[in-house]
Write a protein that holds these residues in place. Structure first.
Motif, PDB file in Angstrom:
ATOM      1  N   ALA A 125       0.822  -1.217   0.000  1.00  0.00           N
ATOM      2  CA  ALA A 125       0.000   0.000   0.000  1.00  0.00           C
ATOM      3  C   ALA A 125       0.851   1.260   0.000  1.00  0.00           C
ATOM      4  O   ALA A 125       0.490   2.272   0.597  1.00  0.00           O
ATOM      5  CB  ALA A 125      -0.971   0.006   1.178  1.00  0.00           C
ATOM      6  N   GLN A 126       1.988   1.257  -0.693  1.00  0.00           N
ATOM      7  CA  GLN A 126       2.881   2.415  -0.716  1.00  0.00           C
ATOM      8  C   GLN A 126       2.624   3.324  -1.906  1.00  0.00           C
ATOM      9  O   GLN A 126       2.865   4.533  -1.828  1.00  0.00           O
ATOM     10  CB  GLN A 126       4.338   1.944  -0.733  1.00  0.00           C
ATOM     11  N   LEU A 127       2.129   2.792  -3.026  1.00  0.00           N
ATOM     12  CA  LEU A 127       2.019   3.546  -4.269  1.00  0.00           C
ATOM     13  C   LEU A 127       0.559   3.871  -4.594  1.00  0.00           C
ATOM     14  O   LEU A 127      -0.360   3.181  -4.158  1.00  0.00           O
ATOM     15  CB  LEU A 127       2.642   2.747  -5.417  1.00  0.00           C
ATOM     16  N   ASP A 128       0.388   4.941  -5.373  1.00  0.00           N
ATOM     17  CA  ASP A 128      -0.940   5.339  -5.827  1.00  0.00           C
ATOM     18  C   ASP A 128      -1.187   4.982  -7.288  1.00  0.00           C
ATOM     19  O   ASP A 128      -2.331   4.940  -7.724  1.00  0.00           O
ATOM     20  CB  ASP A 128      -1.124   6.856  -5.672  1.00  0.00           C
ATOM     21  N   LEU A 129      -0.118   4.753  -8.040  1.00  0.00           N
ATOM     22  CA  LEU A 129      -0.241   4.456  -9.469  1.00  0.00           C
ATOM     23  C   LEU A 129       0.849   3.479  -9.873  1.00  0.00           C
ATOM     24  O   LEU A 129       2.020   3.671  -9.531  1.00  0.00           O
ATOM     25  CB  LEU A 129      -0.118   5.740 -10.302  1.00  0.00           C
ATOM     26  N   VAL A 130       0.453   2.429 -10.600  1.00  0.00           N
ATOM     27  CA  VAL A 130       1.390   1.473 -11.179  1.00  0.00           C
ATOM     28  C   VAL A 130       1.026   1.309 -12.647  1.00  0.00           C
ATOM     29  O   VAL A 130      -0.145   1.101 -12.990  1.00  0.00           O
ATOM     30  CB  VAL A 130       1.333   0.107 -10.461  1.00  0.00           C
ATOM     31  N   VAL A 131       2.025   1.407 -13.515  1.00  0.00           N
ATOM     32  CA  VAL A 131       1.827   1.268 -14.956  1.00  0.00           C
ATOM     33  C   VAL A 131       2.682   0.095 -15.433  1.00  0.00           C
ATOM     34  O   VAL A 131       3.920   0.134 -15.303  1.00  0.00           O
ATOM     35  CB  VAL A 131       2.207   2.559 -15.707  1.00  0.00           C
ATOM     36  N   LEU A 132       2.045  -0.921 -15.977  1.00  0.00           N
ATOM     37  CA  LEU A 132       2.728  -2.093 -16.534  1.00  0.00           C
ATOM     38  C   LEU A 132       2.734  -1.975 -18.048  1.00  0.00           C
ATOM     39  O   LEU A 132       1.677  -2.028 -18.684  1.00  0.00           O
ATOM     40  CB  LEU A 132       2.031  -3.389 -16.112  1.00  0.00           C
ATOM     41  N   VAL A 133       3.908  -1.803 -18.615  1.00  0.00           N
ATOM     42  CA  VAL A 133       4.046  -1.620 -20.061  1.00  0.00           C
ATOM     43  C   VAL A 133       4.629  -2.896 -20.663  1.00  0.00           C
ATOM     44  O   VAL A 133       5.838  -3.155 -20.534  1.00  0.00           O
ATOM     45  CB  VAL A 133       4.931  -0.400 -20.380  1.00  0.00           C
ATOM     46  N   HIS A 134       3.792  -3.716 -21.251  1.00  0.00           N
ATOM     47  CA  HIS A 134       4.205  -4.968 -21.913  1.00  0.00           C
ATOM     48  C   HIS A 134       5.037  -5.837 -20.969  1.00  0.00           C
ATOM     49  O   HIS A 134       6.047  -6.422 -21.362  1.00  0.00           O
ATOM     50  CB  HIS A 134       4.978  -4.657 -23.192  1.00  0.00           C
ATOM     51  N   THR A 135       4.596  -5.895 -19.738  1.00  0.00           N
ATOM     52  CA  THR A 135       5.281  -6.713 -18.730  1.00  0.00           C
ATOM     53  C   THR A 135       4.704  -8.121 -18.671  1.00  0.00           C
ATOM     54  O   THR A 135       5.451  -9.098 -18.523  1.00  0.00           O
ATOM     55  CB  THR A 135       5.178  -6.050 -17.345  1.00  0.00           C
ATOM     56  N   LEU A 136       3.400  -8.240 -18.793  1.00  0.00           N
ATOM     57  CA  LEU A 136       2.756  -9.546 -18.653  1.00  0.00           C
ATOM     58  C   LEU A 136       3.099 -10.478 -19.804  1.00  0.00           C
ATOM     59  O   LEU A 136       3.179 -11.699 -19.614  1.00  0.00           O
ATOM     60  CB  LEU A 136       1.237  -9.377 -18.561  1.00  0.00           C
ATOM     61  N   GLU A 137       3.314  -9.932 -21.005  1.00  0.00           N
ATOM     62  CA  GLU A 137       3.569 -10.791 -22.166  1.00  0.00           C
ATOM     63  C   GLU A 137       4.881 -11.565 -22.063  1.00  0.00           C
ATOM     64  O   GLU A 137       5.015 -12.656 -22.607  1.00  0.00           O
ATOM     65  CB  GLU A 137       3.582  -9.964 -23.461  1.00  0.00           C
ATOM     66  N   PHE A 138       5.861 -11.000 -21.363  1.00  0.00           N
ATOM     67  CA  PHE A 138       7.190 -11.601 -21.318  1.00  0.00           C
ATOM     68  C   PHE A 138       7.545 -12.147 -19.937  1.00  0.00           C
ATOM     69  O   PHE A 138       8.679 -12.566 -19.724  1.00  0.00           O
ATOM     70  CB  PHE A 138       8.239 -10.575 -21.755  1.00  0.00           C
ATOM     71  N   SER A 139       6.614 -12.131 -19.011  1.00  0.00           N
ATOM     72  CA  SER A 139       6.872 -12.652 -17.675  1.00  0.00           C
ATOM     73  C   SER A 139       6.507 -14.133 -17.619  1.00  0.00           C
ATOM     74  O   SER A 139       5.517 -14.569 -18.215  1.00  0.00           O
ATOM     75  CB  SER A 139       6.064 -11.870 -16.631  1.00  0.00           C
ATOM     76  N   ARG A 140       7.304 -14.886 -16.876  1.00  0.00           N
ATOM     77  CA  ARG A 140       6.998 -16.303 -16.672  1.00  0.00           C
ATOM     78  C   ARG A 140       5.874 -16.494 -15.664  1.00  0.00           C
ATOM     79  O   ARG A 140       5.268 -17.569 -15.610  1.00  0.00           O
ATOM     80  CB  ARG A 140       8.246 -17.048 -16.203  1.00  0.00           C
ATOM     81  N   SER A 141       5.598 -15.472 -14.864  1.00  0.00           N
ATOM     82  CA  SER A 141       4.541 -15.543 -13.848  1.00  0.00           C
ATOM     83  C   SER A 141       3.685 -14.284 -13.923  1.00  0.00           C
ATOM     84  O   SER A 141       3.774 -13.397 -13.061  1.00  0.00           O
ATOM     85  CB  SER A 141       5.150 -15.699 -12.445  1.00  0.00           C
ATOM     86  N   PRO A 142       2.857 -14.145 -14.966  1.00  0.00           N
ATOM     87  CA  PRO A 142       2.065 -12.911 -15.104  1.00  0.00           C
ATOM     88  C   PRO A 142       1.080 -12.703 -13.954  1.00  0.00           C
ATOM     89  O   PRO A 142       0.830 -11.563 -13.561  1.00  0.00           O
ATOM     90  CB  PRO A 142       1.351 -13.101 -16.441  1.00  0.00           C
ATOM     91  N   TYR A 143       0.527 -13.785 -13.419  1.00  0.00           N
ATOM     92  CA  TYR A 143      -0.388 -13.620 -12.291  1.00  0.00           C
ATOM     93  C   TYR A 143       0.348 -13.091 -11.058  1.00  0.00           C
ATOM     94  O   TYR A 143      -0.219 -12.334 -10.261  1.00  0.00           O
ATOM     95  CB  TYR A 143      -1.066 -14.947 -11.964  1.00  0.00           C
ATOM     96  N   ARG A 144       1.593 -13.492 -10.901  1.00  0.00           N
ATOM     97  CA  ARG A 144       2.396 -12.985  -9.801  1.00  0.00           C
ATOM     98  C   ARG A 144       2.668 -11.497  -9.966  1.00  0.00           C
ATOM     99  O   ARG A 144       2.668 -10.738  -8.979  1.00  0.00           O
ATOM    100  CB  ARG A 144       3.728 -13.753  -9.732  1.00  0.00           C
ATOM    101  N   VAL A 145       2.892 -11.051 -11.199  1.00  0.00           N
ATOM    102  CA  VAL A 145       3.111  -9.625 -11.454  1.00  0.00           C
ATOM    103  C   VAL A 145       1.871  -8.825 -11.068  1.00  0.00           C
ATOM    104  O   VAL A 145       1.961  -7.774 -10.421  1.00  0.00           O
ATOM    105  CB  VAL A 145       3.465  -9.406 -12.934  1.00  0.00           C
ATOM    106  N   VAL A 146       0.692  -9.319 -11.440  1.00  0.00           N
ATOM    107  CA  VAL A 146      -0.550  -8.627 -11.091  1.00  0.00           C
ATOM    108  C   VAL A 146      -0.746  -8.602  -9.580  1.00  0.00           C
ATOM    109  O   VAL A 146      -1.151  -7.583  -9.003  1.00  0.00           O
ATOM    110  CB  VAL A 146      -1.741  -9.302 -11.793  1.00  0.00           C
ATOM    111  N   ALA A 147      -0.449  -9.722  -8.917  1.00  0.00           N
ATOM    112  CA  ALA A 147      -0.599  -9.775  -7.462  1.00  0.00           C
ATOM    113  C   ALA A 147       0.346  -8.790  -6.769  1.00  0.00           C
ATOM    114  O   ALA A 147      -0.026  -8.149  -5.774  1.00  0.00           O
ATOM    115  CB  ALA A 147      -0.345 -11.195  -6.963  1.00  0.00           C
ATOM    116  N   GLU A 148       1.573  -8.643  -7.276  1.00  0.00           N
ATOM    117  CA  GLU A 148       2.517  -7.694  -6.693  1.00  0.00           C
ATOM    118  C   GLU A 148       2.050  -6.253  -6.918  1.00  0.00           C
ATOM    119  O   GLU A 148       2.181  -5.399  -6.026  1.00  0.00           O
ATOM    120  CB  GLU A 148       3.902  -7.901  -7.296  1.00  0.00           C
ATOM    121  N   ALA A 149       1.517  -5.974  -8.106  1.00  0.00           N
ATOM    122  CA  ALA A 149       1.007  -4.628  -8.362  1.00  0.00           C
ATOM    123  C   ALA A 149      -0.157  -4.308  -7.429  1.00  0.00           C
ATOM    124  O   ALA A 149      -0.254  -3.182  -6.914  1.00  0.00           O
ATOM    125  CB  ALA A 149       0.576  -4.514  -9.821  1.00  0.00           C
TER     126      ALA A 149
END
Length: 277
Positions: free
Chosen positions: A92-116
């Motif tokens: 709960a530190q940030l107010d805005l997160v922008v993912l630019v073509h991160t999910l397409e090349f991640s081995r764990s896209p669901y993990r990226v969303v959970a971290e965001a």
């Protein structure tokens, strides 16, 4: 040379920057923001930084040709070290997160969303940019993936409905979807200029055929329950008489009772069912 440093890459980044800039101007100024994007997106990230008091940048590893060669791009002063799957920020530190073509090349896209979702404060916003398979880019991808070694063609193109499902698996509520870059993946500058009229179609950002989809989501605040339209109408005093605002059923002392439309007798308990969003 990375794919983004070519003519097509620059044209794509310009359209993405214009779209995200228009979206951010409709939102209040943010306190802390994070942009996860290749270092070639320096101008794009500057647009995000202009809408926040404190901005941070995380550049994924450049192993697919999309992020640029290591050392070829000047590092931004707000660059932080880390992985999209394990962000170096408190909850709960940030107010805005922008993912630019991160999910397409991640081995764990669901993990990226959970971290965001974890690092976002309640009420914070998330913007997710992904390549759209239902586009001219998606149609040309099977052939370009064999011919071109670098570029987005080796990544997983994700439909907007798939990205929305990923967001809904957390406490993120999708708000709207926008699409950008309707031109074919042409590498010649003259051909790109000739097809630029496709970017002037009225209402094009709502057409689901752009090369890139941009999903905007909001982190839900704890303890807030979204009410159904019928219940909201009842609270506003606009419900038509004789129409129940929500279904209910009665259970008597023996555990058996009439159906949801039968009258309720004395001593019955009403159990309201969950309201649909």
């Amino acid at each position: 040379m990375a794919w983004l440093d070519g003519t097509l890459g620059h044209a794509l980044m310009d359209e993405e920057r214009a779209l995200v800039g228009a979206i951010l101007t409709e939102l209040p100024l943010f306190r802390d923001s994070l942009g996860i994007a290749p270092q070639s997106y320096a101008t794009f990230l500057n647009t995000v930084a202009e809408r926040s008091r404190h901005s941070h940048v995380l550049a994924p590893a450049a192993g697919n040709g999309l992020g640029g060669e290591p050392g070829a791009t000047r590092r931004p002063p707000s660059l932080v070290w880390g992985l999209p799957e394990a962000l170096p920020f408190a909850s709960a530190q940030l107010d805005l997160v922008v993912l630019v073509h991160t999910l397409e090349f991640s081995r764990s896209p669901y993990r990226v969303v959970a971290e965001a979702e974890r690092v976002l404060a309640p009420g914070g916003r998330l913007l997710v940019l992904t390549f759209n398979p239902v586009s001219l880019f998606g149609l040309a991808r099977p052939w370009l993936r064999r011919a071109a070694r670098y570029g987005p063609w080796s990544g997983r193109f994700l439909r907007a409905i798939h990205v929305r499902s990923m967001l809904e698996s957390t406490d993120l509520a999708p708000e709207r979807s926008r699409y950008v870059f309707f031109r074919p993946p042409l590498t010649r500058e003259r051909a790109l200029r000739a097809t630029r009229f496709l970017e002037r179609v009225p209402g094009r950002h709502r057409l689901p055929w752009g090369a890139v989809s941009c999903i905007q989501a909001r982190k839900e605040e704890p303890g807030v329950t979204l009410l159904g339209p019928a219940y909201r109408a009842e609270l506003a005093g606009r419900r038509e008489p004789g129409i129940p605002a929500y279904p209910f059923e009665r259970h008597d002392q023996q555990g058996k009772g009439p159906g949801p439309h039968e009258p309720i007798g004395n001593g019955g308990a009403i159990h309201r069912r969950c309201l649909s969003r």
